[in-house]
Design a protein around this motif. Sequence first.
Motif, PDB file in Angstrom:
ATOM      1  N   ILE A 114       0.868  -1.167   0.000  1.00 51.94           N
ATOM      2  CA  ILE A 114       0.000   0.000   0.000  1.00 51.94           C
ATOM      3  C   ILE A 114       0.909   1.223   0.000  1.00 51.94           C
ATOM      4  O   ILE A 114       1.727   1.386   0.893  1.00 51.94           O
ATOM      5  N   SER A 115       0.782   2.059  -1.020  1.00 53.57           N
ATOM      6  CA  SER A 115       1.703   3.185  -1.097  1.00 53.57           C
ATOM      7  C   SER A 115       1.010   4.482  -0.700  1.00 53.57           C
ATOM      8  O   SER A 115       1.638   5.535  -0.692  1.00 53.57           O
ATOM      9  N   GLY A 116      -0.255   4.400  -0.364  1.00 61.88           N
ATOM     10  CA  GLY A 116      -0.924   5.615   0.085  1.00 61.88           C
ATOM     11  C   GLY A 116      -2.384   5.357   0.364  1.00 61.88           C
ATOM     12  O   GLY A 116      -2.948   4.346  -0.076  1.00 61.88           O
ATOM     13  N   GLY A 117      -2.992   6.246   1.137  1.00 64.61           N
ATOM     14  CA  GLY A 117      -4.409   6.134   1.423  1.00 64.61           C
ATOM     15  C   GLY A 117      -4.680   5.248   2.599  1.00 64.61           C
ATOM     16  O   GLY A 117      -3.758   4.736   3.239  1.00 64.61           O
ATOM     17  N   ARG A 118      -5.968   5.067   2.911  1.00 67.84           N
ATOM     18  CA  ARG A 118      -6.289   4.209   4.050  1.00 67.84           C
ATOM     19  C   ARG A 118      -7.604   3.488   3.841  1.00 67.84           C
ATOM     20  O   ARG A 118      -8.423   3.846   2.986  1.00 67.84           O
ATOM     21  N   VAL A 119      -7.780   2.468   4.657  1.00 68.79           N
ATOM     22  CA  VAL A 119      -8.984   1.656   4.616  1.00 68.79           C
ATOM     23  C   VAL A 119      -9.574   1.696   6.012  1.00 68.79           C
ATOM     24  O   VAL A 119      -8.913   1.302   6.974  1.00 68.79           O
ATOM     25  N   VAL A 120     -10.784   2.232   6.151  1.00 68.21           N
ATOM     26  CA  VAL A 120     -11.389   2.335   7.478  1.00 68.21           C
ATOM     27  C   VAL A 120     -12.593   1.412   7.527  1.00 68.21           C
ATOM     28  O   VAL A 120     -13.525   1.539   6.734  1.00 68.21           O
ATOM     29  N   LEU A 121     -12.543   0.469   8.443  1.00 71.84           N
ATOM     30  CA  LEU A 121     -13.655  -0.462   8.599  1.00 71.84           C
ATOM     31  C   LEU A 121     -14.321  -0.166   9.928  1.00 71.84           C
ATOM     32  O   LEU A 121     -13.691  -0.281  10.979  1.00 71.84           O
ATOM     33  N   ASP A 122     -15.563   0.245   9.862  1.00 79.34           N
ATOM     34  CA  ASP A 122     -16.327   0.505  11.072  1.00 79.34           C
ATOM     35  C   ASP A 122     -15.569   1.450  12.010  1.00 79.34           C
ATOM     36  O   ASP A 122     -15.490   1.226  13.216  1.00 79.34           O
ATOM     37  N   GLY A 123     -14.970   2.463  11.441  1.00 80.63           N
ATOM     38  CA  GLY A 123     -14.279   3.461  12.235  1.00 80.63           C
ATOM     39  C   GLY A 123     -12.845   3.116  12.590  1.00 80.63           C
ATOM     40  O   GLY A 123     -12.154   3.911  13.211  1.00 80.63           O
ATOM     41  N   VAL A 124     -12.386   1.956  12.232  1.00 83.21           N
ATOM     42  CA  VAL A 124     -11.017   1.573  12.578  1.00 83.21           C
ATOM     43  C   VAL A 124     -10.159   1.577  11.312  1.00 83.21           C
ATOM     44  O   VAL A 124     -10.533   0.975  10.305  1.00 83.21           O
ATOM     45  N   ASP A 125      -9.046   2.282  11.393  1.00 87.40           N
ATOM     46  CA  ASP A 125      -8.154   2.361  10.238  1.00 87.40           C
ATOM     47  C   ASP A 125      -7.359   1.071  10.120  1.00 87.40           C
ATOM     48  O   ASP A 125      -6.452   0.809  10.912  1.00 87.40           O
ATOM     49  N   LEU A 126      -7.699   0.255   9.120  1.00 84.91           N
ATOM     50  CA  LEU A 126      -7.017  -1.033   8.965  1.00 84.91           C
ATOM     51  C   LEU A 126      -5.584  -0.856   8.511  1.00 84.91           C
ATOM     52  O   LEU A 126      -4.699  -1.617   8.897  1.00 84.91           O
TER      53      LEU A 126
END
Lengths: 659, 309, 331
Positions: A95-107
Amino acid sequence: MNLFQPEPRGAHTPRPTLRSDEPQGEVEKGSMALLEVENLSVTYAPRDAPVTRAVQDVSFRIREGEFVGLLGESGCGKSTLGNGILRLLSPPARISGGRVVLDGVDLTGADEERLRGLRWTNLSTVFQSSMNSLNPVLRIEAQFAETFAAHRVGEEVGARVVELLRMVSLDPGVLRAYPHELSGGMRQRVALALALALRPRLVLLDEPTTGLDVVVQRNILDRLATLRHELGFAVLFISHDLGTVLEMADRVMVMYAGEIVEDRPAPDLVREAQHPYTRGLLGSYADPRSAEVRVSYIPGRPPDLSVEQPGCRFTPRCPYAEDACGQRRPELRPDDGGLVRCLVAQDGRLPRTPAGAGPGLPVFVGFPAAAGLDRSADPPPEQAVGDPVLLVDDVTKRYTTRRGLRTTSVDAVRGVSLALRPGRVTALVGQSGSGKTTIARLVTGVERPTSGQVRFTAADSTTEVRVDRLRGRALRDYRRHVQMIFQDPFSALNPTRTVGYALSRPLVNYHGLRGPAVRERAAELLESVGLAPAGQFLDKLPHQLSGGQRQRVVTARALAPEPEILIADEPVSMLDVSIRAEILELLGKLVRTRRLAMLYITHDLLSARLLADEVLVLNHGDLVEQGPTLEVVGAARDDYTRLLLDSIPNPFSAARRPG
Amino acid sequence: MSTPVPAVRAPGADTEAVQVATRVLGRGTRLPGWFVILWRNGKCRLGLLMLAGFVLVAIFAPVIGRYDPRDDDFDTSAGPSAAHWLGTTALGEDVFAQLVFGARTSLVVGIAAGLLCTVIGLVVGLTAGYLGGWLDEVLSFFINLGLVVPALPLMVTLAAYSPVRGLTLIILVISVTGWAYGARIKRSQIITLRTRDYITAARFAGDRTARIIAHEIVPNMTSLIVVGFMGAALGAIGGEAGLAFLGLGDPQTVSWGTMLNQASLGGALLSGQWAWLIAPGAALALLITSFTLINFGIDALSNPHLRED
Amino acid sequence: MLYFVRRFAFFVATLWAAVTLNFLIPRLQPGDPAEAIVSRLAGRNEAIDPAQVRAVRIMLGAPDGSLLEQYVQYLGAVARGDFGVSYSYFPYSVTHMIGQTLLWTVILVGVTQVISFVVGTLLGTWAAYRRNSRVDSIITLGSTFLGTLPFFWLALLLIYVFAITLRWFPERGGYGGGSTPGWSWLFVSDAIQHSVLPATALLITGPIGWIIGMRNNMVQSLGEDHARLALARGLPRRRIALTYGARLAILPNVTGFAIALGGILGGTVLVESVFNYPGMGRLLLEAVSNRDFPLMQAIFLFTTIGVLVANFLADVLYGVLDPRVRRAEST
């Protein structure tokens, strides 16, 4: 690929304000989105190849209980995106950038223990190949047990597992089995049951039914739809198969060259897709039962992602491209109830498409009536029907296997008769194991029938050749008249041999050509299959060609001996949807102009409908239905044929019929 | 149109991918592609340079060694000196000259036995794998037999029975005991390649079996053949040294194994002639190291799991 | 079931082939094998004593008669475990001589093989578990480096340093001149003293193969889809490493280990030669240098049978451990 590889340092820098373990992260819990992907980018940085941006700046949300489809062709980055969301990328991908948020938690920023707790309870997955996704040395029950144990679910596990299996219509007996003892469909059901074990809120399905037979696929998809309504989990459904995605999903995201190019509710997408690529994809589908069937294709191939693309990545293939498209990168902008990444569409200058028969994009239409593929408009002229060149007469092929002392015999084909005529395409339709490949082997003399005859009469002769008795040199002579087009264009060309070499062999062996004449003739062949200028292709190696180009080379090689019969064994099933029609058009044109007799083997009724004059339906070695294409497909008499037809995922059935 | 898309490439596709990569890289240079790939790997390059060093030493042994390795006119069991850099043996031969000439023996045995093993393995593996049927059953049995029969005792027994123990015999004995491993790998590789559609296509294009094997299959196996050769050569070098150390080598040839054997018998340990003891072992270790380093490059090429770090 | 039947059939067939090979090797020489052997025993240019020729013929299986008769007689003798009388240890029988040395080899090599396997597997697992960490580099590079050192040279260096220079351990042999073999404490401790250096030599090089094999197999199985799915399922890393990595990776190594145990007898030639250790390997070399053909033949056959039995047991074990092979059997 290795999971235990520590992630490269600096691979991802979590934004300080959004640390998952800090209270700020929890604030988002109140929002509607279950999954939020923000500007996610994934790059592949292999040691000895250029860096590839497989996923670039992807943002989307999935609401609680929503069924979202992610549609894209091979190499568009959809599986990479899925793995990025699951945090399952392994080097050289990261992952070179950005984020994945699942149910308020940043994975993307979560530490390992936190991530482990979230996995499967909140986010579970089913991979494409369940053959490899279950541990081969553990019984199914152990794999359920360890899943529960890992999340400290203790009570009533036994009853829960039985219930899960019931949900996917499996007998509890499979618990004692090892993965290899189950069929592909059963394994995929087990994988689905496993994915639902902890009542996850989001299930990521990555091509869950690809590679399964249509009927099995139909069952699993129906099961999935029911379960989803009962249990209310959200789904991210990744697939290359537009029919399935449109039928299953509430909302569809279309991915091209690492970007999401369109995001729209499924019915709207079918009715009026805004991105030219989506329109092209839709154009390659049709309901084979409709009175009029038209499909289109998108010429060209996706761009090389290791090279920086300044403008819109679809520009080279786009019929509506303007000067600005090549320079300015379009944003994914809201448009008419969805999102689209296209400058022309955003300006409202894209022509409106009529709902119904086809995409209505003149540049895209692959089969004008003159090509003879638009069946409804141009029925085959009766005078074109000549005497059969090949007759299969009441043929049975029995395979006997000995296992220990017991012998078992299976009839791969039972009492099948068919005729191949010049200038006509006969389609052999059936699922895997129906015996259609066996018939091809009998026709080409690779195998001999247990009973019955295969007879060949060359066009310029009256003597009949008994194919079922040929051997040695006579068989080799016969093969000059019968040539094959293979399913997998990647396996049909020797990776170490140039196109020129592949084409030269039949010319040297059958026509005795030598020296420059070989190259000259090979060039002509390439041009006849639409690879022009031929000089550009003769010295290429297969890997330098796209799938479609390879299939054209394979076709050219099959034409080289000037055969009377072409056996095409699923020639388009491994190609991307957007170019299938292109190859079908070529095959149709060759058959008609060169008066070839073609046996077209497929499991896909739409392509049979497009190409064939006559359809034969095989079920477990029996010929269950036979007749002119329009009759068989349009008004099937046999139950099995109807089952096959009903199993085809149909994007247009629900959404489009009214229009 | 819902249909299978190529998802997982079958095993064996990897070697084909390697061939493609080697062909692409080989273009534009006169070097073979596999060499270019190996050269780009740092460890492998070091190994190739070391091996080249050994080859040069072996070729110019008479110049570098200064003395005849069999010349025993010198003081016996002498320590290192300006005249004898590594001292002399118990018989009064120059240790350094023996060391230099020993490189010849090791390389000759390695190359010859490596080639022989590769050829036997290729012929047996190709025949068994391509033709299949009862011939495959029989050949597979011999391959498995060759794999399980313990190599060193067999070598010892064969060597003991032979009346004349020349270098040729040593090479033969090593090859007889060492071909099976490569044959097995080549057989399974060919079974994978045989089912490729391009093989069927070649048959439909009118090509005959011999041509199909030579022009369609073997080009897709070159890296496997190189790997097999390296492994067999390495085994042969070790085998020769072992046999010679046991006193079962060619008594007429100077080799590192015989040097160690004589060092051990001639009391190098007791007289403290560490140079006589260390030098041949270290040379052998360095030669083996060079092969191991080259193998790093080859492994990384043919095994994607090891490559991706 | 079919799998086990097939493996057993292979075992019987290889056993027959090995016995036959053993019968053929002495007969591969041109001319009358007995006379050839006797002439080599006696030295080149001396007259051949007919009595000697006759003795050798008896060793070869049949005094006179056709090759087939000899073969049948030979098979009978092998079945009875009768390998004749040793030349160099006359009047002891070959079986007696092998019995004398068997235990020495089995204990020394058996113990070091087991330790090597356990240590090697653990180190390999550790390296794969911590892939690309410093631990991994130290383990893999270290074992690769040790693997390039010729075994007998390493053994000589050990003797040079620890026996001759430091005088910590006895230099050679299996026991000291003063003690008599038996199960007394004095003798056993003396034997252990003598076995330290050979065991060390074996333990330095022994684990390398297991380390590399285990690490590479495990790295591969951890890259498979099922390991990735296990990670997605939230299984603890350690559990994935064990049940999805090591559990699968060890399968080929278990087979290898059984074969290695069977190969004990064959693998000790070098170590016993360097340390002059009174085991079967040294006996084989003595038989070779004394031209004691019956003894040599019997040791070779014993060794081969050991490997074949081990190979068969390994196949059976593999069939038990890996549910897949019982179904899809391929040779």
